[in-house]
Scaffold this active site. Sequence first.
Site, PDB file in Angstrom:
ATOM      1  N   GLU A 176       0.811  -1.223   0.000  1.00  0.00           N
ATOM      2  CA  GLU A 176       0.000   0.000   0.000  1.00  0.00           C
ATOM      3  C   GLU A 176       0.845   1.273   0.000  1.00  0.00           C
ATOM      4  OE1 GLU A 176      -2.515   0.604   3.453  1.00  0.00           O
ATOM      5  OE2 GLU A 176      -3.613   2.222   2.481  1.00  0.00           O
ATOM      6  N   LYS A 218      -2.727  -1.982  -2.993  1.00  0.00           N
ATOM      7  CA  LYS A 218      -3.754  -1.106  -2.415  1.00  0.00           C
ATOM      8  C   LYS A 218      -3.339   0.335  -2.661  1.00  0.00           C
ATOM      9  CE  LYS A 218      -6.079  -0.083   1.966  1.00  0.00           C
ATOM     10  NZ  LYS A 218      -6.754  -0.692   3.120  1.00  0.00           N
TER      11      LYS A 218
END
Length: 343
Positions: A176, A218
């Site tokens: 992420e 992400k």
Amino acid sequence: MDSPSPESTVASLLAPHKGILAADESLKTIGGRFRALNIASTAESRRAYRELLFTARGLSEHISGAILFDETLRQQIGPVPMPDALALEGIIPGIKVDGGTSDLPRFAGEKFTQGLDGLRERLVQYRELGARFTKWRAVMSAGDSLPTRTCIEGNARALALFAAMSQEAGLVPIVEPEVLMDGNHTLARCEEVTERVLNSVFAALSNQRVALETMLLKVGMVLPGKDCQQREDPAHVAEATLRCLRRSVPAAVPGIVFLSGGQSGTSATANLNAICGTAGAPWKLSFSFGRALQDQAMEAWKGSRRNAAAAQAALLHRASCNGLAVQGLYSDAAERGARADGV
Ligand code: 13P
């Protein structure tokens, strides 16, 4: 408990019409969110809140996995360990393994993510406790001269080490790199920064020999900063987001899940709907929202057991709207709670 392969964990996390619930707020973050609503933050209030979320009846219709914080992974629902309780409901338990962000020395306003020390040992333990996937978040600001190359490359390197260690431990990493919404940058600047960040992250993942097929990405949607005067409609957000991702994310990555990043619940759903409703992406697209799934539920709960049913209903409503958005089927009628048959 069974030990599914990373491939089957990826497939389950990306199950059609489903997304991931991010409930992995650190003690500091959940403390701040509770304080804003006058809710005391104790180990028991945090446990009770997460129990409320995870036991909402039917949650697994729209939620494939839940990301937990270390404390929660070790808590219980009655006699049942939290990860087992989730797995019994058909929701895959995951764990945030980074140690939060710290100021990047000599780079004012920039951060680096901590937590590589001892990570290998913690991953083994997390797997034994029932976690099947992991998450590590890096943050970057979009400004006229930010983020710097030092910030991007340092964070990319840590993300790659985290991902490789997770795969070594048989866990599926969610990588992420978040470009923050804070500031007055335009949508075009967010797109430019996100593309640069992703190019650097995928170069680092390749150098570290991370298997792209058993990881998830992400990211934030490509959006103007919170203080930018020019607002953008979902169609423009979808166009910029997909263009940026196509230019920088290899097709070998099985799925991209979006964070909500401070958007309201309804804006995040509307933008997700426009992105997922556009045909032709080489990866599965879905959500991994924290605030956009939880804000209304937490507000309804207010720390009292009496409000548990209302809080669960609020969570289920957002989960179901996002389940529709993943298919490009979200509508005002769905938001109002109207049934598809008009009843
Ligand atoms: P938000 O959806 O609230 O941005 O949180 C997602 C997340 O997991 C951030 O790391």
